[in-house]
Design a protein around this motif. Structure first.
Motif, mmCIF file in Angstrom:
data_model
loop_
_atom_site.group_PDB
_atom_site.id
_atom_site.type_symbol
_atom_site.label_atom_id
_atom_site.label_comp_id
_atom_site.label_asym_id
_atom_site.label_seq_id
_atom_site.Cartn_x
_atom_site.Cartn_y
_atom_site.Cartn_z
ATOM 1 N N CYS A 47 51.974 -18.496 51.527
ATOM 2 C CA CYS A 47 53.130 -18.122 52.211
ATOM 3 C C CYS A 47 53.057 -18.967 53.420
ATOM 4 O O CYS A 47 54.480 -19.263 53.795
ATOM 5 C CB CYS A 47 53.085 -16.730 52.336
ATOM 6 N N PRO B 46 63.544 -13.885 51.227
ATOM 7 C CA PRO B 46 62.682 -13.020 52.260
ATOM 8 C C PRO B 46 61.431 -12.667 51.450
ATOM 9 O O PRO B 46 61.194 -12.495 50.165
ATOM 10 C CB PRO B 46 63.427 -11.620 52.238
ATOM 11 N N LEU B 47 60.507 -12.583 52.324
ATOM 12 C CA LEU B 47 59.045 -12.346 51.690
ATOM 13 C C LEU B 47 58.902 -10.762 51.212
ATOM 14 O O LEU B 47 58.313 -10.684 50.543
ATOM 15 C CB LEU B 47 58.179 -12.867 52.916
ATOM 16 N N SER C 188 51.649 -10.350 57.673
ATOM 17 C CA SER C 188 52.595 -11.254 58.148
ATOM 18 C C SER C 188 52.036 -12.010 59.349
ATOM 19 O O SER C 188 52.256 -13.250 59.489
ATOM 20 C CB SER C 188 53.611 -10.435 58.542
ATOM 21 N N SER D 107 65.737 -19.099 61.626
ATOM 22 C CA SER D 107 65.144 -18.258 60.477
ATOM 23 C C SER D 107 64.937 -18.987 59.398
ATOM 24 O O SER D 107 65.958 -19.920 58.829
ATOM 25 C CB SER D 107 66.000 -17.300 60.246
ATOM 26 N N ILE E 38 64.211 -17.947 56.706
ATOM 27 C CA ILE E 38 64.793 -16.797 55.759
ATOM 28 C C ILE E 38 66.276 -16.788 55.297
ATOM 29 O O ILE E 38 66.965 -16.853 56.209
ATOM 30 C CB ILE E 38 64.198 -15.693 56.067
ATOM 31 N N ILE F 151 66.380 -10.474 57.280
ATOM 32 C CA ILE F 151 65.038 -10.442 57.657
ATOM 33 C C ILE F 151 64.619 -8.894 57.666
ATOM 34 O O ILE F 151 65.725 -8.256 58.369
ATOM 35 C CB ILE F 151 64.533 -11.073 58.830
ATOM 36 N N GLN G 242 58.383 -7.689 58.587
ATOM 37 C CA GLN G 242 57.541 -8.494 58.002
ATOM 38 C C GLN G 242 57.975 -9.807 57.829
ATOM 39 O O GLN G 242 56.996 -10.937 57.817
ATOM 40 C CB GLN G 242 57.206 -8.034 56.640
ATOM 41 N N ASP G 243 59.228 -10.175 57.525
ATOM 42 C CA ASP G 243 59.890 -11.587 57.390
ATOM 43 C C ASP G 243 59.775 -12.515 58.691
ATOM 44 O O ASP G 243 59.393 -13.542 58.905
ATOM 45 C CB ASP G 243 61.224 -11.479 56.811
ATOM 46 N N THR G 244 60.082 -11.829 59.940
ATOM 47 C CA THR G 244 60.385 -12.275 61.134
ATOM 48 C C THR G 244 58.979 -12.747 61.584
ATOM 49 O O THR G 244 58.928 -13.723 62.245
ATOM 50 C CB THR G 244 61.381 -11.513 62.323
ATOM 51 N N ASP H 75 57.425 -15.658 59.978
ATOM 52 C CA ASP H 75 58.104 -16.681 60.258
ATOM 53 C C ASP H 75 57.854 -17.108 61.731
ATOM 54 O O ASP H 75 58.796 -17.479 62.678
ATOM 55 C CB ASP H 75 59.588 -16.674 59.927
#
Length: 265
Positions: free
Chosen positions: A9, A25-26, A38, A142, A144, A149, A152-154, A157
């Protein structure tokens, strides 16, 4: 998540940053992802940038306002790492051609003159360790898709880091009331938003205290010379080539961001 998946990832995010493209998105792909996962992904992403020749120049604090926390479903800030490749200057402006889907936010930066090693850091410690504060713009970005987001995604990232620019104005935090200092943000010559330092965790200093202690528990100190972005005091502003933003912090001064080029999306 397994160490192998975390590495994969992190590499995906690095490749997306380098190629100026977006990912799904993760959290959508890996519903069981934890915040700890993350941050491990973030570490891999940043390590790839460092391995390619960049250096760590500071930290950023994100998700400091209640509306953003409510949106992301989390009730404490997050953090990311600033690298030398993110530094822009007021005189040169900001080239959007290296970004994907940029948005600007105005905030206060702390530049340290000595190390801060948590936990146990207080507001007084932060002020004493700060060489100066400056108005700044962070241009978040981003990897994403469509900014879809969650926390967890931000975090993975790198807290949606893009680039940043510090204003030339420098202030002594011992002589400024950073909680009460007002901020006015102008976009292309028109007033766009107003705010006050207290919008950030009661004071931008409190946000830096939180981060120093959070990183201290992880064995990560603040180092002399580092820049700490304390969290947005303005709404996110989408930007395109030709835009000009100016933020003014009462008692301190201004930061100007001129944009040129074209983002990927």
């Amino acid at each position: 998540m397994t160490p192998e998946l975390i590495q994969t990832c992190g590499d995906e995010l690095y490749d997306a940053w380098r190629e100026r493209r977006v990912l799904a998105p993760l959290l959508e792909r890996f519903p069981a992802i934890r915040i700890e996962d993350s941050y491990a992904i973030q570490s891999r992403f940043v390590a790839r940038r460092v391995a390619a020749g960049e250096t760590i120049v500071g930290k950023k604090i994100g998700v400091t306002s209640k509306p953003v926390q409510d949106f992301l479903g989390v009730y404490e800030p997050d953090f990311g790492q600033l690298t030398s490749g993110m530094v822009c200057s007021e005189s040169d402006g900001i080239d959007l051609s290296g970004l994907i889907q940029p948005k600007a936010e105005a905030e206060l930066a702390f530049v340290l003159e000595r190390d801060l090693i948590g936990p146990g850091i207080t507001a007084t410690d932060v002020i004493r360790a700060t060489a100066y504060v400056a108005p700044c713009f962070e241009i978040v970005d981003s990897r994403i898709r469509d900014w879809k987001i969650k926390i967890q995604d931000t975090v993975a990232d790198n807290a949606s880091c893009g680039v940043f620019v510090l204003g030339n104005a420098k202030g002594d935090p011992k002589k400024l009331d950073l909680a009460l200092a007002g901020m006015a943000l102008h976009r292309n010559g028109e007033l766009h938003a107003t705010s006050v330092g207290a919008a950030v965790q009661g004071s931008p200093v409190n946000a830096v205290v939180w981060l120093a202690n959070t990183l201290g528990r992880l064995g990560l100190p603040f180092r002399a010379g580092e820049v700490i972005l304390s969290g947005s005091q303005s709404p996110l502003v989408p930007v395109t080539g030709g835009d000009e933003l100016v933020c003014r912090i009462g008692g301190l001064g201004t930061c100007r961001a001129r944009f040129h080029g074209k983002a990927a999306l």
